[in-house]
Motif scaffolding. Structure first.
Motif, PDB file in Angstrom:
ATOM      1  N   TYR A  54      73.171  -1.720  -2.523  1.00 15.35           N
ATOM      2  CA  TYR A  54      72.029  -1.297  -1.701  1.00 15.35           C
ATOM      3  C   TYR A  54      72.072   0.197  -1.393  1.00 15.35           C
ATOM      4  O   TYR A  54      71.060   0.904  -1.510  1.00 15.35           O
ATOM      5  CB  TYR A  54      72.028  -2.104  -0.395  1.00 15.35           C
ATOM      6  CG  TYR A  54      71.021  -1.666   0.648  1.00 15.35           C
ATOM      7  CD1 TYR A  54      69.769  -2.269   0.729  1.00 15.35           C
ATOM      8  CD2 TYR A  54      71.333  -0.664   1.570  1.00 15.35           C
ATOM      9  CE1 TYR A  54      68.853  -1.881   1.696  1.00 15.35           C
ATOM     10  CE2 TYR A  54      70.422  -0.272   2.541  1.00 15.35           C
ATOM     11  CZ  TYR A  54      69.187  -0.883   2.596  1.00 15.35           C
ATOM     12  OH  TYR A  54      68.284  -0.497   3.561  1.00 15.35           O
ATOM     13  N   TRP A  55      73.250   0.684  -0.998  1.00 16.03           N
ATOM     14  CA  TRP A  55      73.341   2.048  -0.486  1.00 16.03           C
ATOM     15  C   TRP A  55      73.137   3.083  -1.589  1.00 16.03           C
ATOM     16  O   TRP A  55      72.523   4.139  -1.359  1.00 16.03           O
ATOM     17  CB  TRP A  55      74.684   2.238   0.214  1.00 16.03           C
ATOM     18  CG  TRP A  55      74.878   1.206   1.277  1.00 16.03           C
ATOM     19  CD1 TRP A  55      75.685   0.099   1.218  1.00 16.03           C
ATOM     20  CD2 TRP A  55      74.204   1.137   2.531  1.00 16.03           C
ATOM     21  NE1 TRP A  55      75.561  -0.649   2.358  1.00 16.03           N
ATOM     22  CE2 TRP A  55      74.659  -0.036   3.187  1.00 16.03           C
ATOM     23  CE3 TRP A  55      73.267   1.945   3.176  1.00 16.03           C
ATOM     24  CZ2 TRP A  55      74.205  -0.407   4.448  1.00 16.03           C
ATOM     25  CZ3 TRP A  55      72.816   1.576   4.435  1.00 16.03           C
ATOM     26  CH2 TRP A  55      73.285   0.417   5.057  1.00 16.03           C
ATOM     27  N   LEU A  57      71.382   2.402  -4.405  1.00 15.53           N
ATOM     28  CA  LEU A  57      69.976   2.240  -4.767  1.00 15.53           C
ATOM     29  C   LEU A  57      69.070   2.980  -3.789  1.00 15.53           C
ATOM     30  O   LEU A  57      68.050   3.571  -4.174  1.00 15.53           O
ATOM     31  CB  LEU A  57      69.603   0.756  -4.814  1.00 15.53           C
ATOM     32  CG  LEU A  57      70.253  -0.062  -5.933  1.00 15.53           C
ATOM     33  CD1 LEU A  57      69.983  -1.552  -5.736  1.00 15.53           C
ATOM     34  CD2 LEU A  57      69.766   0.387  -7.309  1.00 15.53           C
ATOM     35  N   LYS A  58      69.465   3.005  -2.516  1.00 13.64           N
ATOM     36  CA  LYS A  58      68.688   3.728  -1.514  1.00 13.64           C
ATOM     37  C   LYS A  58      68.690   5.227  -1.802  1.00 13.64           C
ATOM     38  O   LYS A  58      67.636   5.886  -1.773  1.00 13.64           O
ATOM     39  CB  LYS A  58      69.257   3.453  -0.125  1.00 13.64           C
ATOM     40  CG  LYS A  58      68.467   4.094   1.017  1.00 13.64           C
ATOM     41  CD  LYS A  58      69.049   3.711   2.369  1.00 13.64           C
ATOM     42  CE  LYS A  58      68.213   4.317   3.508  1.00 13.64           C
ATOM     43  NZ  LYS A  58      68.757   3.939   4.838  1.00 13.64           N
ATOM     44  N   ARG A  59      69.854   5.790  -2.116  1.00 14.91           N
ATOM     45  CA  ARG A  59      69.937   7.215  -2.446  1.00 14.91           C
ATOM     46  C   ARG A  59      69.122   7.560  -3.690  1.00 14.91           C
ATOM     47  O   ARG A  59      68.567   8.656  -3.809  1.00 14.91           O
ATOM     48  CB  ARG A  59      71.397   7.628  -2.681  1.00 14.91           C
ATOM     49  CG  ARG A  59      72.209   7.826  -1.438  1.00 14.91           C
ATOM     50  CD  ARG A  59      73.567   8.445  -1.760  1.00 14.91           C
ATOM     51  NE  ARG A  59      73.455   9.821  -2.241  1.00 14.91           N
ATOM     52  CZ  ARG A  59      74.487  10.568  -2.611  1.00 14.91           C
ATOM     53  NH1 ARG A  59      75.722  10.067  -2.565  1.00 14.91           N
ATOM     54  NH2 ARG A  59      74.308  11.812  -3.045  1.00 14.91           N
ATOM     55  N   GLY A  61      66.364   6.198  -4.595  1.00 15.97           N
ATOM     56  CA  GLY A  61      64.934   5.947  -4.446  1.00 15.97           C
ATOM     57  C   GLY A  61      64.487   4.697  -5.177  1.00 15.97           C
ATOM     58  O   GLY A  61      63.317   4.581  -5.554  1.00 15.97           O
ATOM     59  N   LEU A  63      65.023   1.409  -3.924  1.00  8.15           N
ATOM     60  CA  LEU A  63      64.919   0.203  -3.093  1.00  8.15           C
ATOM     61  C   LEU A  63      63.528  -0.413  -3.105  1.00  8.15           C
ATOM     62  O   LEU A  63      63.383  -1.637  -3.258  1.00  8.15           O
ATOM     63  CB  LEU A  63      65.333   0.508  -1.656  1.00  8.15           C
ATOM     64  CG  LEU A  63      66.821   0.412  -1.342  1.00  8.15           C
ATOM     65  CD1 LEU A  63      67.052   0.640   0.150  1.00  8.15           C
ATOM     66  CD2 LEU A  63      67.410  -0.927  -1.764  1.00  8.15           C
ATOM     67  N   GLU A  64      62.500   0.400  -2.917  1.00  6.94           N
ATOM     68  CA  GLU A  64      61.142  -0.158  -2.869  1.00  6.94           C
ATOM     69  C   GLU A  64      60.769  -0.785  -4.205  1.00  6.94           C
ATOM     70  O   GLU A  64      60.063  -1.801  -4.256  1.00  6.94           O
ATOM     71  CB  GLU A  64      60.135   0.914  -2.462  1.00  6.94           C
ATOM     72  CG  GLU A  64      60.295   1.394  -1.027  1.00  6.94           C
ATOM     73  CD  GLU A  64      60.348   0.254  -0.020  1.00  6.94           C
ATOM     74  OE1 GLU A  64      59.487  -0.654  -0.117  1.00  6.94           O
ATOM     75  OE2 GLU A  64      61.233   0.255   0.841  1.00  6.94           O
ATOM     76  N   LYS A  67      62.428  -4.150  -4.246  1.00  6.99           N
ATOM     77  CA  LYS A  67      61.777  -5.083  -3.320  1.00  6.99           C
ATOM     78  C   LYS A  67      60.460  -5.604  -3.881  1.00  6.99           C
ATOM     79  O   LYS A  67      60.058  -6.735  -3.579  1.00  6.99           O
ATOM     80  CB  LYS A  67      61.537  -4.393  -1.970  1.00  6.99           C
ATOM     81  CG  LYS A  67      62.803  -4.137  -1.175  1.00  6.99           C
ATOM     82  CD  LYS A  67      62.499  -3.361   0.104  1.00  6.99           C
ATOM     83  CE  LYS A  67      63.767  -3.047   0.874  1.00  6.99           C
ATOM     84  NZ  LYS A  67      63.494  -2.248   2.104  1.00  6.99           N
ATOM     85  N   GLU A  99      69.495  -5.561   6.227  1.00  3.39           N
ATOM     86  CA  GLU A  99      68.778  -5.917   5.004  1.00  3.39           C
ATOM     87  C   GLU A  99      69.607  -5.670   3.748  1.00  3.39           C
ATOM     88  O   GLU A  99      69.316  -6.219   2.682  1.00  3.39           O
ATOM     89  CB  GLU A  99      67.448  -5.178   4.909  1.00  3.39           C
ATOM     90  CG  GLU A  99      67.526  -3.699   4.614  1.00  3.39           C
ATOM     91  CD  GLU A  99      66.155  -3.112   4.278  1.00  3.39           C
ATOM     92  OE1 GLU A  99      65.141  -3.833   4.408  1.00  3.39           O
ATOM     93  OE2 GLU A  99      66.106  -1.938   3.868  1.00  3.39           O
ATOM     94  N   CYS A 100      70.679  -4.876   3.858  1.00  4.40           N
ATOM     95  CA  CYS A 100      71.549  -4.646   2.705  1.00  4.40           C
ATOM     96  C   CYS A 100      72.245  -5.919   2.251  1.00  4.40           C
ATOM     97  O   CYS A 100      72.776  -5.985   1.134  1.00  4.40           O
ATOM     98  CB  CYS A 100      72.601  -3.578   3.013  1.00  4.40           C
ATOM     99  SG  CYS A 100      73.851  -4.073   4.227  1.00  4.40           S
ATOM    100  N   THR A 103      70.497  -9.154  -1.835  1.00  6.02           N
ATOM    101  CA  THR A 103      70.486  -8.405  -3.081  1.00  6.02           C
ATOM    102  C   THR A 103      69.702  -9.190  -4.132  1.00  6.02           C
ATOM    103  O   THR A 103      68.871 -10.041  -3.773  1.00  6.02           O
ATOM    104  CB  THR A 103      71.931  -8.049  -3.511  1.00  6.02           C
ATOM    105  OG1 THR A 103      71.887  -7.167  -4.617  1.00  6.02           O
ATOM    106  CG2 THR A 103      72.780  -9.270  -3.811  1.00  6.02           C
TER     107      THR A 103
END
Length: 411
Positions: A54-55, A57-59, A61, A63-64, A67, A99-100, A103
């Motif tokens: 998650y972390w 993937l967040k960096r 860009g 995550l969206e 989702k 939310e992390c 997966t």
């Protein structure tokens, strides 16, 4: 490949590790050229993510995009003993209410395309169908690559840093003979796909299930994916799976007879792909970097897939290497010391996952351990979700050793 200013970094390989390292460097305004031999999409195994992805993937860009994808949501992992007894699911959210803790079960051909397109969107100069012929060295320092495009045209690309993210066939690992096999985890795998096979309902629909063979020689993975498809594979010692057994299809279904719980699950489905095999599992390179070059993802090492750590390790090594490269470019230091400064901490985390894998093969029982040490339920779940990079987890293994010692003393 039109002439343009030389990149600061050239990345060999467009899988998750290559896409990660290139995206993060490009985000900081550096010129990055990524060279991929194949044209995506392309098939690849490694379909189950674990929450700590998650972390990164967040960096990136991403995550969206994840989702809004059709990938099956994964909330837990469950283990089935040789006798067929199911453990209670390890729900990730129970340990980390964020939310992390949710997966995904992915189809790698789609996920890898998403990652590569995301790299392009962040400014990475991506080229597919380009073959890297060699890494250029001046003395001991990597200074670029020699390539051949699809038309057969040769070209040199100079760069301050060369990142090898080319997987198990790593050019630099082979060049410097860095590959170190892990004799304790000399495993292989056979797998295929079923449509319409059994899957749990509700929150458990996307759970990864690990099912031990009845004779404890190995285990099956059971990964529910979208489009009503399930990935089902068996992992066991190389000698056991492949010596004297040349028909992979026959071997696969022989082992399914050795795991009634899997046989029952797939009995209502239809096999939709031939059985595939891989025979080269756990290994590690003896160093992650040199002057002007870095290894990431499977180029640096691969760990037995028992706990689905493959994509996490690709993303994490890509992230850590990117941060070291960015810092090195900022201060004008692309030495082995700077580019490989992330290696010790990364290897510690990798070793924690390796130890948990080895304990499973040695007969480790999650339920028994948690009953004996209920304070470790959260720590064990941390290991399973890939939160590997903290020293307090080492107490888990000290207590596993103490349990083994007390058991031996009572025999």
């Amino acid at each position: 490949m039109a002439d343009q200013p030389s990149p600061h970094v050239v990345v060999i390989g467009g899988g998750p590790a290559g896409a990660t390292v290139s995206t993060l460097i490009a985000q900081q305004g550096y010129r990055v050229t990524l060279l991929e031999r194949e044209h995506f999409p392309r098939y690849h195994i490694g379909e189950s993510l674990i929450p700590e992805t998650y972390w990164v993937l967040k960096r990136l860009g991403m995550l969206e995009k994840m989702k809004s994808s059709h990938f099956v949501k994964k909330f837990s992992v469950q283990f089935v003993s040789p006798s067929g007894k199911h453990s209670a699911p390890f729900y990730f959210h129970d340990n980390k209410p964020h939310e992390c803790s949710q997966t995904w079960q992915i189809q790698r051909s789609e996920f890898d395309v998403m990652m590569l397109k995301n790299a392009e969107e962040h400014g990475v100069d991506v080229h597919e169908g380009v073959r890297v012929l060699d890494v250029i060295f001046e003395g001991d320092r990597a200074v670029g690559v020699r390539v051949k495009d699809e038309a057969g045209n040769p070209k040199e690309i100079r760069a301050s840093v060369v990142v090898d993210a080319s997987g198990q066939s790593s050019m630099l690992v082979n060049k410097f003979k860095l590959k170190v096999p892990d004799p304790s985890l000399n495993k292989g795998a056979l797998w295929t796909y079923f449509k319409g096979a059994y899957r749990d309902q509700g929150k458990d629909e996307g759970a990864t299930v690990v099912l031990s063979l009845r004779d404890k020689q190995g285990w099956f993975w059971y990964i529910p994916m979208h489009d009503n498809i399930v990935s089902v594979g068996v992992v066991a010692d190389f000698e056991y799976l492949f010596n004297g057994r040349t028909n992979h299809e026959a071997t696969y279904f022989d082992e399914m007879e050795n795991c009634p719980a899997v046989k029952e699950r797939v009995s209502i489905g239809e096999q939709i792909a031939p059985v595939k095999a891989t025979k080269d599992y756990t290994y590690r390179a003896s160093q992650a970097a040199g002057d002007g070059w870095v290894l990431v993802g499977d180029a640096f090492g691969f760990l037995d897939p028992l706990y689905s750590s493959g994509v996490l390790l690709a993303l994490k090594s890509g992230e850590l290497a990117a941060d070291a490269i960015i810092e090195g470019l900022q201060i004008g230091d692309t030495s082995r010391t700077q580019l490989g400064k992330w290696e010790p901490g990364y290897v510690e985390g990798m070793n924690r996952m390796r130890r948990l894998v080895c304990e499973y093969y040695d007969g480790f029982n999650f339920g028994e351990f948690i009953r004996r040490f209920p304070n470790h339920r959260g720590n064990v779940t941390d290991l399973l979700i890939g939160d590997l990079f903290k020293h307090e987890l080492d107490q888990v293994f000290e207590d596993i050793d103490s349990m083994k010692t007390s058991r031996s003393a009572s025999v």
